[in-house]
Structures are given as C-alpha cells and as structure tokens.
Scaffold this motif. Structure first.
Motif, PDB file in Angstrom:
ATOM      1  N   ARG A 144       0.905  -1.290  -0.262  1.00  0.00           N
ATOM      2  CA  ARG A 144       0.114  -0.062   0.015  1.00  0.00           C
ATOM      3  C   ARG A 144       0.866   1.201   0.012  1.00  0.00           C
ATOM      4  O   ARG A 144       0.591   2.159  -0.612  1.00  0.00           O
ATOM      5  CB  ARG A 144      -0.951  -0.037   1.247  1.00  0.00           C
ATOM      6  N   LEU A 145       2.189   1.340   0.544  1.00  0.00           N
ATOM      7  CA  LEU A 145       3.060   2.064   0.646  1.00  0.00           C
ATOM      8  C   LEU A 145       3.521   2.670  -0.604  1.00  0.00           C
ATOM      9  O   LEU A 145       3.742   4.038  -0.919  1.00  0.00           O
ATOM     10  CB  LEU A 145       4.194   2.204   1.706  1.00  0.00           C
ATOM     11  N   LEU A 146       3.738   1.715  -1.548  1.00  0.00           N
ATOM     12  CA  LEU A 146       4.213   1.952  -2.806  1.00  0.00           C
ATOM     13  C   LEU A 146       3.148   1.995  -3.960  1.00  0.00           C
ATOM     14  O   LEU A 146       3.554   2.036  -4.973  1.00  0.00           O
ATOM     15  CB  LEU A 146       5.229   0.552  -3.001  1.00  0.00           C
ATOM     16  N   LYS A 147       1.869   1.900  -3.679  1.00  0.00           N
ATOM     17  CA  LYS A 147       0.896   1.867  -4.805  1.00  0.00           C
ATOM     18  C   LYS A 147       0.904   3.174  -5.485  1.00  0.00           C
ATOM     19  O   LYS A 147       1.314   4.283  -5.116  1.00  0.00           O
ATOM     20  CB  LYS A 147      -0.532   1.797  -3.894  1.00  0.00           C
ATOM     21  N   GLY A 148       1.006   2.922  -6.829  1.00  0.00           N
ATOM     22  CA  GLY A 148       1.037   3.738  -7.963  1.00  0.00           C
ATOM     23  C   GLY A 148       2.462   4.618  -8.204  1.00  0.00           C
ATOM     24  O   GLY A 148       2.547   5.499  -8.756  1.00  0.00           O
ATOM     25  N   MET A 149       3.603   3.746  -7.629  1.00  0.00           N
ATOM     26  CA  MET A 149       4.986   4.390  -7.934  1.00  0.00           C
ATOM     27  C   MET A 149       5.729   3.672  -8.944  1.00  0.00           C
ATOM     28  O   MET A 149       5.271   2.172  -8.849  1.00  0.00           O
ATOM     29  CB  MET A 149       5.412   4.258  -6.651  1.00  0.00           C
ATOM     30  N   THR A 150       6.437   4.048  -9.531  1.00  0.00           N
ATOM     31  CA  THR A 150       7.612   3.267 -10.259  1.00  0.00           C
ATOM     32  C   THR A 150       8.760   3.462 -10.028  1.00  0.00           C
ATOM     33  O   THR A 150       9.476   4.553  -9.893  1.00  0.00           O
ATOM     34  CB  THR A 150       7.600   3.833 -11.756  1.00  0.00           C
ATOM     35  N   LEU A 151       9.537   2.684  -9.346  1.00  0.00           N
ATOM     36  CA  LEU A 151      10.848   2.672  -8.722  1.00  0.00           C
ATOM     37  C   LEU A 151      11.962   2.387  -9.554  1.00  0.00           C
ATOM     38  O   LEU A 151      11.745   1.528 -10.354  1.00  0.00           O
ATOM     39  CB  LEU A 151      10.579   1.863  -7.356  1.00  0.00           C
ATOM     40  N   SER A 152      12.913   3.284  -9.424  1.00  0.00           N
ATOM     41  CA  SER A 152      14.273   2.880 -10.086  1.00  0.00           C
ATOM     42  C   SER A 152      14.851   1.802  -9.577  1.00  0.00           C
ATOM     43  O   SER A 152      14.668   1.261  -8.490  1.00  0.00           O
ATOM     44  CB  SER A 152      15.033   4.216 -10.329  1.00  0.00           C
ATOM     45  N   SER A 153      15.937   1.268 -10.220  1.00  0.00           N
ATOM     46  CA  SER A 153      16.466  -0.024  -9.796  1.00  0.00           C
ATOM     47  C   SER A 153      17.461   0.629  -8.316  1.00  0.00           C
ATOM     48  O   SER A 153      17.358  -0.461  -7.458  1.00  0.00           O
ATOM     49  CB  SER A 153      17.581  -0.677 -10.589  1.00  0.00           C
ATOM     50  N   ASN A 159      -0.204   7.871   0.111  1.00  0.00           N
ATOM     51  CA  ASN A 159      -0.345   6.721   0.447  1.00  0.00           C
ATOM     52  C   ASN A 159      -0.073   6.249   2.235  1.00  0.00           C
ATOM     53  O   ASN A 159      -1.157   5.712   2.561  1.00  0.00           O
ATOM     54  CB  ASN A 159       0.661   5.577  -0.208  1.00  0.00           C
ATOM     55  N   VAL A 160       0.706   7.088   2.671  1.00  0.00           N
ATOM     56  CA  VAL A 160       0.523   6.943   4.322  1.00  0.00           C
ATOM     57  C   VAL A 160      -0.462   7.912   4.747  1.00  0.00           C
ATOM     58  O   VAL A 160      -1.509   7.383   5.507  1.00  0.00           O
ATOM     59  CB  VAL A 160       2.037   7.786   4.560  1.00  0.00           C
ATOM     60  N   ALA A 161      -1.198   8.835   4.221  1.00  0.00           N
ATOM     61  CA  ALA A 161      -2.286   9.362   4.498  1.00  0.00           C
ATOM     62  C   ALA A 161      -3.423   8.488   4.295  1.00  0.00           C
ATOM     63  O   ALA A 161      -4.329   8.641   5.280  1.00  0.00           O
ATOM     64  CB  ALA A 161      -2.385  10.810   3.659  1.00  0.00           C
ATOM     65  N   HIS A 188      -6.060   7.192   6.899  1.00  0.00           N
ATOM     66  CA  HIS A 188      -7.745   7.084   7.007  1.00  0.00           C
ATOM     67  C   HIS A 188      -8.147   5.997   7.210  1.00  0.00           C
ATOM     68  O   HIS A 188      -9.218   5.873   7.937  1.00  0.00           O
ATOM     69  CB  HIS A 188      -7.808   8.062   5.605  1.00  0.00           C
ATOM     70  N   ARG A 189      -7.651   4.952   6.505  1.00  0.00           N
ATOM     71  CA  ARG A 189      -8.080   3.632   6.349  1.00  0.00           C
ATOM     72  C   ARG A 189      -8.139   3.142   7.956  1.00  0.00           C
ATOM     73  O   ARG A 189      -9.293   2.303   7.982  1.00  0.00           O
ATOM     74  CB  ARG A 189      -7.420   2.674   5.596  1.00  0.00           C
ATOM     75  N   GLY A 190      -7.099   3.156   8.562  1.00  0.00           N
ATOM     76  CA  GLY A 190      -7.067   2.670   9.824  1.00  0.00           C
ATOM     77  C   GLY A 190      -8.042   3.432  10.838  1.00  0.00           C
ATOM     78  O   GLY A 190      -8.414   2.755  11.513  1.00  0.00           O
ATOM     79  N   ALA A 191      -8.235   4.549  10.473  1.00  0.00           N
ATOM     80  CA  ALA A 191      -9.100   5.434  11.463  1.00  0.00           C
ATOM     81  C   ALA A 191     -10.428   4.880  11.109  1.00  0.00           C
ATOM     82  O   ALA A 191     -11.493   5.054  12.089  1.00  0.00           O
ATOM     83  CB  ALA A 191      -8.920   6.936  11.053  1.00  0.00           C
ATOM     84  N   ARG A 192     -11.084   4.823   9.807  1.00  0.00           N
ATOM     85  CA  ARG A 192     -12.204   4.252   9.833  1.00  0.00           C
ATOM     86  C   ARG A 192     -12.775   2.985  10.138  1.00  0.00           C
ATOM     87  O   ARG A 192     -13.841   2.319   9.713  1.00  0.00           O
ATOM     88  CB  ARG A 192     -12.825   4.548   8.051  1.00  0.00           C
TER      89      ARG A 192
END
Length: 132
Positions: free
Chosen positions: A49-58, A115-117, A121-125
């Motif tokens: 979930r932290l890395l969702k939507g990211m493209t990481l370099s090597s 993603n952290v936010a 939010h998910r944990g709060a709900r």
C-alpha cells in the motif's frame, strides 16, 4: 481391594492430567504461529500500500530492500520479546517509513506521503471496509 482401587484411580488421574497438558501445548504453539503469520502478511500488504502507484528505479528498489532488511531484524527481535509495547512498534514503524521515504525521488516522495495518509485514513475508519 480398596487400596487397589485407590491406586488405579490415582494412576488414571495422573494419566488424564498429563493428557490434558499435552493437548494444550500444541494449540498454544499453533496459535503463536498463526499470529506470526498474520503479522508477516499484514506487513507485506502495508508495504504494498505504501508503494501503490509508484514506479521505482533500480537504485530506489535496492535502497528500499536494504532499509527493509535493517528493520526486519529489529521487528523480529521486538516480536520475540515477551512483552511487546505498541508504542515501540509504532515508533519503529514510523522510523522505517521515514527511512523508506528518504531513499525515494521527490516525485515518489509525494506519492508515498499520499499513500501514508490514505493508510492512516483507512485505519481510522476501521480497517478493510468496502468502499461506498
């Protein structure tokens, strides 16, 4: 005759007690293994979930792997202790997230923060509820 009955009754009680103790031990071990597996699975999902939507370099991937390995040993030591304080786990997780964020490019850092936010939010709900 009464003495024989008493000896037999005492023997049966000892045998029954030993059987009960033996039956409880594997259940406790199994429960501990399930908790450990659950905790490990949660960690993998959280990292995804932290890395969702990211493209990481090597280089980012390699740096993140190093950070995870560093903290994996610390989390394992914390889980292995007899008393686990939630504040210690939170502090270690926060420190890990800070280090992970530090190895990302500026574009990925903004996505990481989002993603952290979202995770907070998910944990709060209340966890993994279905979105309306």
């Amino acid at each position: 005759m009464t003495r024989i009955r008493s000896v037999i009754a005492a023997g049966l009680m000892v045998f029954a007690g030993a059987t009960i103790v033996a039956a409880q031990q594997p259940a406790q071990q199994q429960q501990t293994q399930q908790v450990t597996r659950h905790a490990k699975g949660h960690g993998r999902k959280a990292n995804a979930r932290l890395l969702k939507g990211m493209t990481l370099s090597s280089t980012e991937r390699a740096s993140m792997k190093g950070v995870r390995q560093k903290y994996a040993a610390q989390f394992k030591a914390l889980r292995g202790s007899n008393t686990v304080d939630k504040s210690q786990v939170r502090a270690l997780r926060q420190s890990e997230q800070t280090d992970l964020r530090g190895v990302l490019s500026s574009a990925n850092q903004s996505r990481f923060d989002a993603n952290v936010a979202a995770m907070k939010h998910r944990g709060a709900r209340g966890g993994s509820q279905v979105k309306p």
